[in-house]
Design a protein around this motif. Structure first.
Motif, short mmCIF file in Angstrom:
data_model
loop_
_atom_site.label_atom_id
_atom_site.label_comp_id
_atom_site.label_asym_id
_atom_site.label_seq_id
_atom_site.Cartn_x
_atom_site.Cartn_y
_atom_site.Cartn_z
N THR A 175 48.16 44.59 40.92
CA THR A 175 48.24 43.36 39.91
C THR A 175 46.68 43.14 38.99
O THR A 175 45.52 42.77 40.21
CB THR A 175 48.02 42.04 41.68
N PHE A 178 37.61 42.97 47.99
CA PHE A 178 39.59 43.37 47.84
C PHE A 178 39.74 44.07 49.77
O PHE A 178 40.57 43.73 50.28
CB PHE A 178 39.57 43.90 46.91
N PRO A 207 39.11 39.17 44.12
CA PRO A 207 39.57 40.18 44.68
C PRO A 207 40.28 39.30 46.26
O PRO A 207 40.63 40.24 46.73
CB PRO A 207 38.50 40.60 44.90
N SER A 212 48.79 42.15 48.11
CA SER A 212 48.60 43.07 46.92
C SER A 212 48.30 44.91 47.54
O SER A 212 47.30 44.65 48.11
CB SER A 212 47.06 43.10 45.79
N ILE A 270 44.75 46.60 42.98
CA ILE A 270 44.24 45.00 41.84
C ILE A 270 43.28 46.30 40.71
O ILE A 270 42.84 46.75 40.81
CB ILE A 270 43.69 44.81 42.74
N ALA A 324 43.25 38.09 46.66
CA ALA A 324 44.64 39.27 45.89
C ALA A 324 44.85 40.26 47.85
O ALA A 324 45.61 40.58 48.17
CB ALA A 324 44.12 40.03 44.92
N LYS A 337 45.06 50.94 50.13
CA LYS A 337 45.27 49.52 48.60
C LYS A 337 43.27 50.73 47.98
O LYS A 337 42.97 51.45 48.42
CB LYS A 337 44.67 48.77 49.79
N ILE A 373 42.41 39.77 37.37
CA ILE A 373 41.95 39.71 38.56
C ILE A 373 40.10 39.56 38.95
O ILE A 373 39.50 39.98 37.66
CB ILE A 373 41.66 40.91 39.77
N VAL A 399 41.28 49.87 44.12
CA VAL A 399 40.71 48.87 43.57
C VAL A 399 40.51 50.08 41.70
O VAL A 399 40.40 51.18 41.83
CB VAL A 399 38.90 48.57 42.89
N ALA A 416 49.48 38.76 41.44
CA ALA A 416 49.15 38.56 42.98
C ALA A 416 49.60 36.95 43.64
O ALA A 416 50.15 37.44 44.99
CB ALA A 416 47.57 38.84 43.56
#
Length: 233
Positions: free
Chosen positions: A174, A227, A193, A201, A204, A196, A2, A177, A4, A156
């Motif tokens: 996604t 997130f 966040p 997700s 993001i 998500a 994951k 956000i 950002v 999301a």
């Protein structure tokens, strides 16, 4: 993994470098049409030379041969992620994936389903799509996976159904956000966040809540912590 992705919605190189200079470590950024058309391929190379990851968001959508050539050129910039429109069809997407075969370092290739600035009313009244918004997203995402791409850009809100139908390994990127205190702007299918993360997700994409913040780095860290949850950041 994951992460950002910060949308670099700036007009020129100077604004980008001034912004990135405020960050204390490499980050994942998105270079879109406005910046790319203003500065050209060199801006991607320069950002990469600083150690950042780049999602080159040019949303290719053309005849298969043209898109294949565009992917070839974009891959040569060492971008970490590229995208195209799933609406271009399976032949176009398969051709784009074929262009990446044999490359030692391949970018992720993903497809846009339905833009998060659109809602079901627009989809039906202006584009005359008979499926519901969720059904259209799933249909396009299924075609994307069948064509060999690694994931899709979607809201999301659509992630749980896509993960259930297409598997946890199929990536979801996604946008749309917004932290609770931020305005939604031109986005219509918006989540926070934390939402998500809960929806599943993988990445993001966040722009103005970070780029327009008084302290962009602090805003980024706050959004990333929200997130990522309990994951190490």
């Amino acid at each position: 993994m994951k992460d950002v992705i910060i949308a670099l919605d700036f007009r020129n190189r100077e604004e980008v470098l001034t912004f990135l200079d405020r960050f204390q470590e490499p980050v994942y950024v998105k270079v879109g049409k406005e910046l790319f058309y203003a500065e050209g391929p060199s801006i991607v190379r320069e950002i990469k030379a600083l150690g950042h990851k780049v999602f080159l968001d040019l949303k290719f959508h053309d005849i298969p041969n043209t898109v294949q050539g565009a992917v070839r050129s974009a891959a040569g910039l060492d971008a970490d992620m590229l995208n195209l429109h799933a609406m271009g069809g399976g032949e176009m997407m398969r051709g784009a994936m074929k262009e990446l075969e044999g490359r030692e370092k391949k970018p992720l290739l993903i497809a846009v389903t339905v833009l998060t600035s659109m809602d079901e009313k627009t989809l039906k009244s202006e584009l005359h799509v008979s499926l519901s918004l969720e059904e259209e997203v799933l249909s396009l995402a299924s075609l994307t996976k069948k064509s060999g791409l690694q994931g899709v850009v979607c809201s999301a809100l659509e992630v749980p159904k896509l993960k259930k139908a297409l598997g946890e390994d199929f990536l979801t990127i996604t946008p749309g956000i917004r932290p609770k205190e931020s305005a939604s702007g031109d986005q219509k299918r918006v989540v926070t966040p934390a939402m998500a993360r809960e929806l599943g997700s993988d990445y993001i994409v966040v722009g103005r809540p970070i780029t327009k913040a008084e302290n962009p780095y602090a805003a980024y860290l706050k959004i990333r912590a929200e997130f990522m949850g309990g994951e190490r950041i």
